[in-house]
Write an enzyme that holds these catalytic residues in place. Structure first.
Site, PDB file in Angstrom:
ATOM      1  CD  GLU A 266       8.391   1.463   2.583  1.00 10.62           C
ATOM      2  OE1 GLU A 266       7.262   1.330   2.074  1.00 10.62           O
ATOM      3  OE2 GLU A 266       8.583   1.397   3.806  1.00 10.62           O
ATOM      4  CG  ASP A 267       3.833   2.264   0.931  1.00 12.41           C
ATOM      5  OD1 ASP A 267       4.872   2.543   1.583  1.00 12.41           O
ATOM      6  OD2 ASP A 267       2.782   1.872   1.478  1.00 12.41           O
TER       7      ASP A 267
ATOM      8  CG  ASP B 216       4.153   9.963   7.015  1.00 11.75           C
ATOM      9  OD1 ASP B 216       4.156  11.152   6.709  1.00 11.75           O
ATOM     10  OD2 ASP B 216       3.352   9.494   7.847  1.00 11.75           O
TER      11      ASP B 216
ATOM     12  CG  PHE C 266      -3.932   9.151   5.294  1.00 18.60           C
ATOM     13  CD1 PHE C 266      -2.890   8.539   5.986  1.00 18.60           C
ATOM     14  CD2 PHE C 266      -4.909   8.351   4.714  1.00 18.60           C
ATOM     15  CE1 PHE C 266      -2.822   7.155   6.098  1.00 18.60           C
ATOM     16  CE2 PHE C 266      -4.855   6.967   4.820  1.00 18.60           C
ATOM     17  CZ  PHE C 266      -3.811   6.377   5.513  1.00 18.60           C
TER      18      PHE C 266
ATOM     19  NE  ARG D 275      -3.422  -2.980   1.380  1.00 20.22           N
ATOM     20  CZ  ARG D 275      -2.510  -2.411   2.188  1.00 20.22           C
ATOM     21  NH1 ARG D 275      -1.613  -1.591   1.695  1.00 20.22           N
ATOM     22  NH2 ARG D 275      -2.501  -2.668   3.475  1.00 20.22           N
TER      23      ARG D 275
END
Ligand code: 5GP
Length: 181
Positions: free
Chosen positions: A101-102, A105, A154, A167
């Site tokens: 996963e990136d 959160d 964020f 990205r």
């Protein structure tokens, strides 16, 4: 990448630091799965940059598959509703599976993925995330390998987007507030 760097209020992790950490993670995964086959499940699209680097640091016979799930859309808050946009091409039965996963959160996306993939009866299921925002967690989720923990901000870059942009940054940064709607 200097033009895009002007859009950053702050850079949290520079390229060199990221590359060094990813190599460490790859070495750790290589040790843990020694003598075993490994199926890496990359979560599109955010994980692709991390995944591409991580894969090349894993010295094992690795297979690769992808899933795409909807989480935020263009907004910055999790809806809690997870939808599979693209499913795996292979069965997980009896396989050693590593979800890549990136970022974790609220944990809602990963929680859904883990439950879903567990029901497909893999021999083992572990999770590797590049970033973790522990302060934001709404559900407890299993994280076995982690690149970095970050505060409740964020971030963009290294696969992570804002409205599908940024990205391609090789570093992780925080956008200038005037660029965020
Ligand atoms: P969760 O379900 O854990 O709340 O959210 C997971 C997904 O939300 C991540 O896979 C990622 O796509 C997105 N996300 C969460 N935090 C951030 C962030 O700081 N930056 C970006 N670009 N995406 C984030």
């Amino acid at each position: 990448m200097d033009r895009l760097r002007n859009d950053m209020a702050e850079v949290l992790f520079e390229e060199e630091q990221i590359q060094a950490r990813v190599r460490e993670l790859g070495a750790e995964i290589t040790r843990d799965y020694e003598g075993k086959d490994l199926l890496v499940v990359g979560i599109l699209k955010g994980a692709i940059v991390f995944l591409a680097d991580l894969l090349r640091s894993i010295d094992l016979k690795v297979k690769l598959d992808f899933m795409a799930v909807s989480s935020y859309g263009d907004a910055m808050e999790s809806s809690g509703v997870v939808r599979i946009l693209k499913d795996l091409e292979q069965s997980l039965e009896g396989k050693n599976v590593l979800i890549v996963e990136d970022i974790v959160d609220s944990g809602l996306t990963l929680n859904y993925l883990v439950q879903n993939l567990k029901s497909r009866r893999p021999a083992s299921l572990k999770v590797c995330t590049f970033l973790d925002k522990p302060e934001r967690r709404q559900v407890e989720v299993q994280v076995d390998y982690k690149g970095f923990s970050i505060p409740d901000k964020f971030v963009v870059g290294y696969g992570l987007d804002y409205a599908e942009r940024y990205r391609n940054l090789p570093y992780i940064g925080i956008l200038k507030p005037e660029l965020v709607k």
